[in-house]
Design a protein around this motif. Structure first.
Motif, PDB file in Angstrom:
ATOM      1  N   SER A  68       0.823  -1.208   0.000  1.00 20.00           N
ATOM      2  CA  SER A  68       0.000   0.000   0.000  1.00 20.00           C
ATOM      3  C   SER A  68       0.857   1.258   0.000  1.00 20.00           C
ATOM      4  N   GLN A  69       1.993   1.214   0.716  1.00 24.07           N
ATOM      5  CA  GLN A  69       2.873   2.375   0.753  1.00 24.07           C
ATOM      6  C   GLN A  69       3.522   2.613  -0.608  1.00 24.07           C
ATOM      7  N   GLN A  70       3.939   1.532  -1.275  1.00 23.57           N
ATOM      8  CA  GLN A  70       4.519   1.680  -2.605  1.00 23.57           C
ATOM      9  C   GLN A  70       3.497   2.231  -3.592  1.00 23.57           C
ATOM     10  N   GLN A  71       2.257   1.779  -3.479  1.00 22.35           N
ATOM     11  CA  GLN A  71       1.203   2.326  -4.339  1.00 22.35           C
ATOM     12  C   GLN A  71       1.009   3.811  -4.072  1.00 22.35           C
ATOM     13  N   SER A  72       0.961   4.178  -2.811  1.00 20.54           N
ATOM     14  CA  SER A  72       0.779   5.580  -2.443  1.00 20.54           C
ATOM     15  C   SER A  72       1.924   6.439  -2.976  1.00 20.54           C
ATOM     16  N   ASP A  73       3.167   5.966  -2.798  1.00 23.11           N
ATOM     17  CA  ASP A  73       4.319   6.714  -3.279  1.00 23.11           C
ATOM     18  C   ASP A  73       4.298   6.854  -4.802  1.00 23.11           C
ATOM     19  N   THR A  74       3.949   5.760  -5.481  1.00 22.54           N
ATOM     20  CA  THR A  74       3.913   5.781  -6.945  1.00 22.54           C
ATOM     21  C   THR A  74       2.818   6.706  -7.451  1.00 22.54           C
ATOM     22  N   TYR A  75       1.638   6.622  -6.853  1.00 22.11           N
ATOM     23  CA  TYR A  75       0.547   7.509  -7.257  1.00 22.11           C
ATOM     24  C   TYR A  75       0.939   8.976  -7.063  1.00 22.11           C
ATOM     25  N   THR A  76       1.601   9.258  -5.942  1.00 22.81           N
ATOM     26  CA  THR A  76       2.039  10.634  -5.685  1.00 22.81           C
ATOM     27  C   THR A  76       2.993  11.109  -6.768  1.00 22.81           C
ATOM     28  N   THR A  77       3.958  10.256  -7.138  1.00 27.53           N
ATOM     29  CA  THR A  77       4.906  10.602  -8.197  1.00 27.53           C
ATOM     30  C   THR A  77       4.193  10.836  -9.512  1.00 27.53           C
ATOM     31  N   TRP A  78       3.296   9.924  -9.882  1.00 28.18           N
ATOM     32  CA  TRP A  78       2.594  10.051 -11.164  1.00 28.18           C
ATOM     33  C   TRP A  78       1.744  11.320 -11.205  1.00 28.18           C
ATOM     34  N   LEU A  79       1.023  11.585 -10.125  1.00 33.85           N
ATOM     35  CA  LEU A  79       0.170  12.775 -10.088  1.00 33.85           C
ATOM     36  C   LEU A  79       1.004  14.048 -10.170  1.00 33.85           C
ATOM     37  N   ASN A  80       2.070  14.107  -9.378  1.00 37.85           N
ATOM     38  CA  ASN A  80       2.928  15.298  -9.414  1.00 37.85           C
ATOM     39  C   ASN A  80       3.606  15.463 -10.769  1.00 37.85           C
ATOM     40  N   THR A  81       4.019  14.330 -11.374  1.00 35.70           N
ATOM     41  CA  THR A  81       4.630  14.385 -12.703  1.00 35.70           C
ATOM     42  C   THR A  81       3.625  14.911 -13.725  1.00 35.70           C
ATOM     43  N   GLY A  82       2.393  14.414 -13.653  1.00 38.88           N
ATOM     44  CA  GLY A  82       1.365  14.856 -14.583  1.00 38.88           C
ATOM     45  C   GLY A  82       1.054  16.333 -14.457  1.00 38.88           C
ATOM     46  N   ILE A  83       0.972  16.804 -13.231  1.00 42.41           N
ATOM     47  CA  ILE A  83       0.689  18.224 -13.008  1.00 42.41           C
ATOM     48  C   ILE A  83       1.830  19.079 -13.541  1.00 42.41           C
TER      49      ILE A  83
END
Length: 576
Positions: free
Chosen positions: A480-495
């Motif tokens: 769950s932590q890896q998913q959270s970290d990855t989602y954060t990276t993807w969202l920030n990258t997209g923005i």
């Protein structure tokens, strides 16, 4: 894949009609309209730039009560999410006893259900979304329908009910089978199927011409040359681009108020011939980016660029591994130095199926169709490899980095076309969700406890590879932590890359009214049977509740994902 020029007389006529009937870039003129429109590379509403975080809830029209629909939309809205993507199709070949269905496709004939368990359910969702201040993306059909019998039956090895899986709502292969055809791409080229599908889109689109809550009509989810049924040798990127142009022009002729989008996975073909070549007008000098922001590329993506960026990322990872003392050497050692082997070097020069047109999709060419309002793509690493792995970082970090590069590449492709870009679905399977994970081209959950013996009966080599490489035991998925970290990276990258919309897959909802034979079946029991207070009194039955469908990505019970999405809502608003 065969990329020889191929355009049938039928398609030549359709393409000419679509182009002739479509004024260039009419979708960009919206001014201060309450409908979502575009202005250059931005979405606009009422004259203001509109950027958003969204979620997928394909199952919303199948919920059993209006209260459940309302409460789900309210929970989504409370998080700051603005856009919900869902299925505006629900095709069957036999009318089901219970549940929602929109269209009967049977033996080459088609009829639409306008009743209370048909398109009226979709009407309810749209009306409630408008009251909640939400926008809806309506996807009109699905590339995936991996059922060999009927849409109302589930294979013996799967106990899930109809409409539980995202791929069990009918779609392209149901049309092909019921019209007595054989290859998947006949959905795009057969006269009878095209007429039937356009009739269905007419009935859906005409209902919402004046509804400001419609964000866009998405032509198809993840269209490509093949599905459960194989594609023919004549299917090329031009086949699918032409279909998009034809249907988009048809929709715009009915509803000029709303955007049309493609829904493709984002696959490119950098060297394929283009039906809509890039001919952008001379652009004025771009202003300097704001402090802390990078200047965004507005040039087409090239194979050379992809290879260079992959090499540079691997170099950075190697340098970091050297500093950490964890370097993994590959190749052969010559005179005390490690040198990459020829095989490794040759592999690094290949861009792979993402960029060579193998899927019959050229997302840049599709995005450049005048009636397509914006560029869209998807990101599902459990079902598609997005680049070669680097042995110097953990598997989940490879997923994170390859996904981030995919996002920036897609943003660049949209900028070259001069239109907004949206990530319409991203997801990563966790270990807790793995038992529910069903690949889009499958009907079984390979990691469910009763399906262990099916691990090597997958439909694609990539599925087998992912199992072998990520499953040294019976555990699959990231933490769950890896998913959270990855989602954060993807969202920030997209923005940071300039995406105008980012939509997570998929929303989860509990305490829903359960009914047998529907997408929400009884799974838990709450309450107690009351004791009769007097002779003849009937005990009160317990209330049966259930959870929303989950094909491996649900946020139900996952507060961390909702927190990540909430933070992204603030981040994309600040970027507007």
């Amino acid at each position: 894949m065969n990329f020889l020029p191929w355009v049938s007389l039928f398609f030549s006529t359709l393409l000419a009609t679509a182009v002739a009937a479509t004024p260039s870039r009419t979708a960009t003129r919206r001014g201060s309209s309450s409908f979502v429109g575009t202005s250059g590379q931005n979405f606009v509403v009422n004259g203001s730039t509109f950027k958003y975080i969204g979620t997928n809830a394909y199952w919303l029209p199948t919920l059993n009560t209006n209260d459940d629909i309302w409460n789900t939309l309210a929970n989504i809205s409370s998080l700051g999410i603005k856009v919900v993507r869902l299925w505006a199709f629900n095709d069957v070949d036999t009318i089901p006893v219970n549940g929602t269905w929109f269209q009967l496709v049977q033996n080459g004939t088609v009829s639409v259900n306008n009743g209370s368990n048909g398109l009226q359910k979709l009407d309810t969702v749209i009306q409630m979304a408008e009251q909640q201040g939400l926008y809806i993306i309506l996807s009109l059909t699905n590339n995936w329908f991996p059922f060999n019998t009927t849409s109302t039956s589930i294979p013996a090895n799967n106990s899930l009910t109809r409409n539980y899986l995202s791929n069990n709502y009918g779609g392209m292969d149901l049309y092909v089978r019921q019209f007595g055809l054989e290859t998947h791409d006949q959905f795009y080229t057969n006269d009878s199927i095209l007429t039937s599908f356009m009739n269905y889109t007419t009935q859906v689109v005409s209902r919402y011409v004046n509804s400001p809550s419609i964000f866009s009509y998405e032509l198809a989810n993840d269209a490509r040359c093949n599905s459960t049924l194989p594609g023919s040798a004549t299917c090329t990127t031009e086949t699918i681009t032409t279909w998009h142009a034809t249907v988009a022009a048809h929709i715009r002729s009915i509803d000029p108020n709303h955007l049309v989008s493609s829904g493709v996975g984002g696959y490119m073909c950098t060297d394929c011939p283009k039906l809509y070549p890039l001919t952008p007008p001379p652009a004025p000098p771009a202003p300097s980016p704001a402090p802390g922001k990078k200047k965004r590329k507005a040039t087409p993506v090239t194979n050379k660029q992809i290879i260079r960026e992959r090499s540079e990322r691997k170099r950075r990872n190697r340098e970091a591994a050297k500093l950490a003392g964890t370097l993994v050497e590959d190749g052969v050692r010559i005179r005390g130095r490690w040198v990459s082997s020829a095989t490794k070097r040759q592999q690094s020069e290949t861009v792979g199926s993402l960029y060579d047109g193998s899927y019959g999709v050229d997302s840049q060419d599709i995005s450049n169709i005048p009636d397509i309002g914006f560029s869209s793509f998807q990101l599902f690493p459990d079902q598609q490899s997005y680049g070669p792995d680097d042995p110097n970082i953990a598997p989940w970090q490879n997923t994170e980095q390859n996904g981030a590069q995919w996002i920036t590449t897609q943003a660049q492709s949209a900028a070259a076309v001069g239109k907004p870009a949206a990530l319409t679905g991203f997801g990563l399977v966790t270990q807790s969700n793995a038992p529910a994970f069903v690949p889009f081209n499958s009907t079984s959950a390979p990691f469910a406890s009763d399906n262990r013996e099916m691990l090597f009966e997958k439909t694609t080599p990539f599925e087998v590879l992912s199992i072998l490489s990520a499953n040294s035991s019976t555990t699959y998925g990231v933490t769950s932590q890896q998913q959270s970290d990855t989602y954060t990276t993807w969202l920030n990258t997209g923005i940071a890359a300039g995406l105008n919309g980012i939509i997570q897959y998929q929303w989860g909802q509990s305490n829903l009214t359960a009914e047998p034979g529907t997408s929400v079946t009884p799974s838990t029991t709450t309450g107690e049977v009351s004791t009769p207070g007097s002779p003849g009194q009937t005990p009160t039955p317990p209330e049966e509740t259930g959870e929303s469908p989950n094909d491996g990505y649900s946020t139900n019970g996952t507060d961390t994902v909702q927190q990540v999405l909430g933070s992204a809502v603030q981040g994309i608003a600040a970027d507007s």
